[in-house]
Write a protein that holds these residues in place. Structure first.
Motif, PDB file in Angstrom:
ATOM      1  N   HIS A  57       0.730  -1.250   0.035  1.00 53.37           N
ATOM      2  CA  HIS A  57       0.036  -0.292   0.398  1.00 53.37           C
ATOM      3  C   HIS A  57       0.654   1.287  -0.186  1.00 53.37           C
ATOM      4  CE1 HIS A  57      -3.658  -2.766   1.086  1.00 53.37           C
ATOM      5  NE2 HIS A  57      -2.771  -3.264   2.194  1.00 53.37           N
ATOM      6  N   LYS A  61       0.681   4.332  -3.115  1.00 58.18           N
ATOM      7  CA  LYS A  61       0.256   5.309  -2.589  1.00 58.18           C
ATOM      8  C   LYS A  61       1.185   6.822  -2.942  1.00 58.18           C
ATOM      9  CE  LYS A  61      -2.884   4.509   1.084  1.00 58.18           C
ATOM     10  NZ  LYS A  61      -3.655   4.391   2.602  1.00 58.18           N
ATOM     11  N   LYS A  62       2.673   5.783  -2.928  1.00 58.42           N
ATOM     12  CA  LYS A  62       3.635   6.946  -3.605  1.00 58.42           C
ATOM     13  C   LYS A  62       3.581   7.108  -5.366  1.00 58.42           C
ATOM     14  CE  LYS A  62       6.749   6.778   0.365  1.00 58.42           C
ATOM     15  NZ  LYS A  62       8.052   6.114   0.873  1.00 58.42           N
ATOM     16  N   SER A  64       0.990   6.207  -7.089  1.00 59.73           N
ATOM     17  CA  SER A  64      -0.397   6.088  -8.184  1.00 59.73           C
ATOM     18  C   SER A  64      -1.373   7.010  -7.439  1.00 59.73           C
ATOM     19  CB  SER A  64      -0.752   4.475  -8.446  1.00 59.73           C
ATOM     20  OG  SER A  64      -1.962   4.558  -9.644  1.00 59.73           O
ATOM     21  N   ASP A  65      -2.460   6.577  -7.980  1.00 55.31           N
ATOM     22  CA  ASP A  65      -3.750   7.035  -7.525  1.00 55.31           C
ATOM     23  C   ASP A  65      -5.381   6.738  -7.362  1.00 55.31           C
ATOM     24  OD1 ASP A  65      -6.422   8.314  -8.967  1.00 55.31           O
ATOM     25  OD2 ASP A  65      -4.962  10.786  -7.712  1.00 55.31           O
ATOM     26  N   PRO A  66      -5.692   6.945  -6.459  1.00 53.59           N
ATOM     27  CA  PRO A  66      -6.600   5.801  -6.089  1.00 53.59           C
ATOM     28  C   PRO A  66      -7.677   5.291  -7.191  1.00 53.59           C
ATOM     29  CG  PRO A  66      -6.454   7.329  -5.016  1.00 53.59           C
ATOM     30  CD  PRO A  66      -5.630   7.638  -5.444  1.00 53.59           C
ATOM     31  N   SER A  67      -7.352   6.190  -8.286  1.00 55.60           N
ATOM     32  CA  SER A  67      -8.537   5.722  -9.487  1.00 55.60           C
ATOM     33  C   SER A  67      -7.643   4.653  -9.958  1.00 55.60           C
ATOM     34  CB  SER A  67      -8.369   7.273  -9.845  1.00 55.60           C
ATOM     35  OG  SER A  67      -7.831   7.466 -10.641  1.00 55.60           O
ATOM     36  N   ARG A  68      -7.013   4.848 -10.241  1.00 53.44           N
ATOM     37  CA  ARG A  68      -5.489   3.404 -11.387  1.00 53.44           C
ATOM     38  C   ARG A  68      -5.653   2.260 -10.308  1.00 53.44           C
ATOM     39  NH1 ARG A  68      -0.973   6.748 -13.650  1.00 53.44           N
ATOM     40  NH2 ARG A  68      -0.678   4.769 -14.690  1.00 53.44           N
ATOM     41  N   PHE A 132      -8.214   2.457  -0.961  1.00 51.25           N
ATOM     42  CA  PHE A 132      -8.347   2.163  -2.415  1.00 51.25           C
ATOM     43  C   PHE A 132      -9.169   1.163  -2.511  1.00 51.25           C
ATOM     44  CE2 PHE A 132      -3.099   2.422  -2.875  1.00 51.25           C
ATOM     45  CZ  PHE A 132      -3.009   2.865  -3.159  1.00 51.25           C
ATOM     46  N   HIS A 154     -14.616   1.837 -12.296  1.00 49.02           N
ATOM     47  CA  HIS A 154     -13.678   2.045 -11.545  1.00 49.02           C
ATOM     48  C   HIS A 154     -13.215   2.519 -12.131  1.00 49.02           C
ATOM     49  CE1 HIS A 154     -11.128   3.442  -7.982  1.00 49.02           C
ATOM     50  NE2 HIS A 154     -10.270   2.730  -8.280  1.00 49.02           N
TER      51      HIS A 154
END
Length: 159
Positions: A57, A61-62, A64-68, A132, A154
């Motif tokens: 995780h 988080k560093k 990528s983006d939560p949408s990906r 995520f 998503h």
């Protein structure tokens, strides 16, 4: 990455205790972070790529983006009971190793306990609480097409 060179054989691999196995699994995940990121960069370039990864995780988080990102998890029981019910070459290899041990039934139970431990509820909850999207398979009867649609939505693949 050279773990197999430290073992006396595959039987040793499939008969480890759950704490040792989990520590090995986490170690492999940490060891491969840089390799996985470099591979993702090399294959992604200017295209969308869907991968099954072990990136933690904190790393996702560093980079990528939560949408990906979508996590797909299941219950510890399904993980344990369905682990060998796939045509996956590596899983079938391990199952054959277990079948050739002196105590195949006992070792199969032990290995399934290891799988359940590595997929225990507290770890599943970490995915759910990661920030995520996390899609959970609660039952073998769950509608897989519904989950695929959630993932497609998503990622914006239905637009």
């Amino acid at each position: 990455m050279n773990y197999s060179k430290t073992m006396s054989g595959w039987e040793e691999f499939v008969t480890r205790d759950k704490e040792h196995y989990y520590a090995w699994l986490k170690g492999v995940s940490e060891e491969l972070i840089d390799f996985e990121i470099l591979e993702l960069i090399s294959i992604a370039k200017d295209q969308k790529v869907i991968v099954d990864t072990n990136l933690p995780h904190r790393v996702l988080k560093k980079i990528s983006d939560p949408s990906r990102v979508v996590y797909m998890v299941t219950t510890p029981e399904i993980s344990m009971n369905e682990f060998f019910n796939r045509e996956d070459e590596e899983k079938q290899f391990l199952l054959n190793v277990i079948k050739q041990t002196d105590d195949p039934e006992g070792n199969l139970k032990r290995y399934k306990d290891v799988i359940q431990y590595c997929n225990r509820q507290e770890l599943v909850d970490e995915f759910k609480d990661s920030g995520f999207l996390c899609i959970t398979r609660e039952s073998l009867e769950d509608d897989i097409n519904e989950k695929v649609t959630q993932i497609e939505d998503h990622f914006g693949l239905n637009k």
